[in-house]
Design a protein around this motif. Structure first.
Motif, PDB file in Angstrom:
ATOM      1  N   UNK A 251     -36.753 -26.184  46.050  1.00 35.56           N
ATOM      2  CA  UNK A 251     -36.865 -25.856  47.473  1.00 35.56           C
ATOM      3  C   UNK A 251     -38.021 -26.559  48.179  1.00 35.56           C
ATOM      4  N   UNK A 252     -38.853 -27.275  47.410  1.00 34.38           N
ATOM      5  CA  UNK A 252     -39.998 -27.939  48.019  1.00 34.38           C
ATOM      6  C   UNK A 252     -41.061 -26.965  48.476  1.00 34.38           C
TER       7      UNK A 252
ATOM      8  N   UNK B 182     -46.567 -20.348  48.558  1.00 34.87           N
ATOM      9  CA  UNK B 182     -45.259 -20.006  49.110  1.00 34.87           C
ATOM     10  C   UNK B 182     -44.895 -20.840  50.326  1.00 34.87           C
ATOM     11  N   UNK B 183     -45.730 -21.832  50.637  1.00 34.15           N
ATOM     12  CA  UNK B 183     -45.497 -22.661  51.819  1.00 34.15           C
ATOM     13  C   UNK B 183     -44.615 -23.861  51.496  1.00 34.15           C
ATOM     14  N   UNK B 184     -43.812 -24.252  52.460  1.00 37.50           N
ATOM     15  CA  UNK B 184     -42.948 -25.413  52.329  1.00 37.50           C
ATOM     16  C   UNK B 184     -43.801 -26.671  52.358  1.00 37.50           C
ATOM     17  N   UNK B 185     -43.607 -27.549  51.353  1.00 40.27           N
ATOM     18  CA  UNK B 185     -44.410 -28.767  51.290  1.00 40.27           C
ATOM     19  C   UNK B 185     -43.541 -30.027  51.256  1.00 40.27           C
ATOM     20  N   UNK B 186     -42.241 -29.856  51.236  1.00 39.90           N
ATOM     21  CA  UNK B 186     -41.343 -31.004  51.199  1.00 39.90           C
ATOM     22  C   UNK B 186     -39.904 -30.533  51.176  1.00 39.90           C
ATOM     23  N   UNK B 187     -38.984 -31.485  51.113  1.00 35.78           N
ATOM     24  CA  UNK B 187     -37.576 -31.110  51.147  1.00 35.78           C
ATOM     25  C   UNK B 187     -37.045 -30.635  49.808  1.00 35.78           C
TER      26      UNK B 187
ATOM     27  N   UNK C  43     -43.825 -36.743  44.860  1.00 32.12           N
ATOM     28  CA  UNK C  43     -44.203 -37.475  46.079  1.00 32.12           C
ATOM     29  C   UNK C  43     -43.668 -38.902  46.016  1.00 32.12           C
ATOM     30  N   UNK C  44     -43.787 -39.535  44.845  1.00 32.36           N
ATOM     31  CA  UNK C  44     -43.269 -40.887  44.659  1.00 32.36           C
ATOM     32  C   UNK C  44     -41.761 -40.939  44.795  1.00 32.36           C
ATOM     33  N   UNK C  45     -41.110 -39.873  44.381  1.00 30.23           N
ATOM     34  CA  UNK C  45     -39.659 -39.794  44.522  1.00 30.23           C
ATOM     35  C   UNK C  45     -39.276 -39.687  46.000  1.00 30.23           C
TER      36      UNK C  45
ATOM     37  N   UNK D  23     -45.179 -29.486  40.577  1.00 25.85           N
ATOM     38  CA  UNK D  23     -45.120 -30.574  39.674  1.00 25.85           C
ATOM     39  C   UNK D  23     -45.525 -30.031  38.349  1.00 25.85           C
ATOM     40  N   UNK D  24     -44.863 -29.959  37.286  1.00 24.73           N
ATOM     41  CA  UNK D  24     -45.399 -29.632  36.016  1.00 24.73           C
ATOM     42  C   UNK D  24     -44.683 -30.321  35.022  1.00 24.73           C
ATOM     43  N   UNK D  25     -45.255 -29.982  34.316  1.00 25.20           N
ATOM     44  CA  UNK D  25     -44.534 -30.329  33.286  1.00 25.20           C
ATOM     45  C   UNK D  25     -43.921 -29.097  33.023  1.00 25.20           C
TER      46      UNK D  25
END
Length: 323
Positions: free
Chosen positions: A143-144, A150-155, A121-123, A5-7
């Protein structure tokens, strides 16, 4: 800005807008103001009318055409990209671009305020249809993947890229602490917005400082950029960092231009993107078509010029152009 998430970004790459544009940006930014939403049909009964008035309405998912609204998750505390004016109205680069897109699509873009690092997350939870908040399009976000672990945290999400900017460092005016580049931050304290590219860069630079035994960079993250600016203004840090348009705006406006100064040059040029859920390709493609339309008809250029950030303009709407 958590897992991506960044800006603002969690992987690396921020925005561009040439340093030479600072003077122009400042002058125009002070007088700029924009609309939060667009006009358009809000019911099924008005569908045909909306289509005739809005040339790209039929490209939207039927569910959004029926509502007549695109819900936008945004951290509305990032002037001049998105912020509230003295009357409480949402204004800035993003709301103005959204307004122009809405005219093409026949819907309203309604901005809802949220903490930047919760927008994706809201999306995913469908609280928002899109996230538009000076969010850097990065491969990690696509890639989430958490850029640190480097871990997958979402789709992941798809991006429709609409602007380009870089990251800048700023200090108290007349007190740059000898800081000209990121390597000069060793042994110093920097304030940033949490989850942004600025935070990522500071962490990466700190690792270099420690390896070279030049002293730790103390990084103090905040929920929003204005809190970070307040900390620096009060003398609680040596420097701050944020996207160039935001840093330039703060330098020009805070304390009447007497609080801060930019140091060094921008780094990590990368695109801002409108984030859309991976499974919502119809909405993504509609936004791309609408962005291309306002680029071609000149509306986009007028908005970018209004805010004095022409150096960050794009010439076409790309999907997932970040890396």
């Amino acid at each position: 800005m958590t897992a991506s998430t960044t800006r603002r970004s969690t992987a690396a790459r921020s925005r561009i807008a040439a340093v030479s544009a600072i003077a122009v940006a400042g002058a125009l930014l002070l007088t700029a103001c924009g609309d939060q939403t667009t006009s358009g049909s809000g019911t099924k009964e008005k569908d045909s009318a909306a289509t005739s008035a809005a040339p790209l309405a039929d490209k939207l998912p039927q569910s959004i055409r029926d509502k007549g609204v695109i819900k936008v998750g945004s951290d509305i505390a990032y002037p001049p990209v998105e912020f509230k004016d003295a009357s409480g109205k949402v204004v800035g680069i993003d709301p103005d671009i959204a307004d122009a897109l809405g005219k093409q699509l026949g819907v309203k873009f309604e901005f809802e305020n949220g903490t930047f690092d919760t927008l994706i997350t809201g999306l995913r939870s469908k609280r928002y249809d899109v996230a538009m908040s000076a969010m850097t399009d990065t491969k990690a976000r696509q890639d989430g993947v958490d850029s640190e672990t480097g871990k997958k945290v979402g789709e992941g999400v798809d991006f429709v890229d609409y602007f380009t900017a870089g990251v800048s460092i700023y200090t108290k005016k007349g007190d740059d602490q000898g800081i000209k580049t990121w390597s000069d931050l060793c042994g110093k304290k920097i304030v940033v917005q949490r989850g942004t590219v600025s935070e990522d860069l500071a962490k990466a630079e700190n690792a270099k400082c420690l390896k070279a035994k030049k002293g730790k960079i103390t990084i103090e993250p905040f929920d929003n950029d204005q809190q970070a600016q307040t900390r620096l203004r009060a003398g609680g840090a040596d420097a701050g960092s944020s996207d160039f348009p935001v840093a330039a705006y703060a330098v020009k406006t805070s304390g009447g231009g007497n609080d801060f100064q930019l140091v060094g040059e921008q780094v990590e040029a990368a695109p801002y993107g409108i984030a859309v859920a991976k499974n919502n390709t119809e909405l993504r493609d509609a936004l791309q078509a609408a962005l291309d339309a306002i680029i071609k008809n000149g509306e986009y250029e007028k908005i970018i010029a209004k805010w004095g950030v022409q150096a960050g303009a794009v010439t076409e709407a790309k999907i997932n152009g970040g890396s």
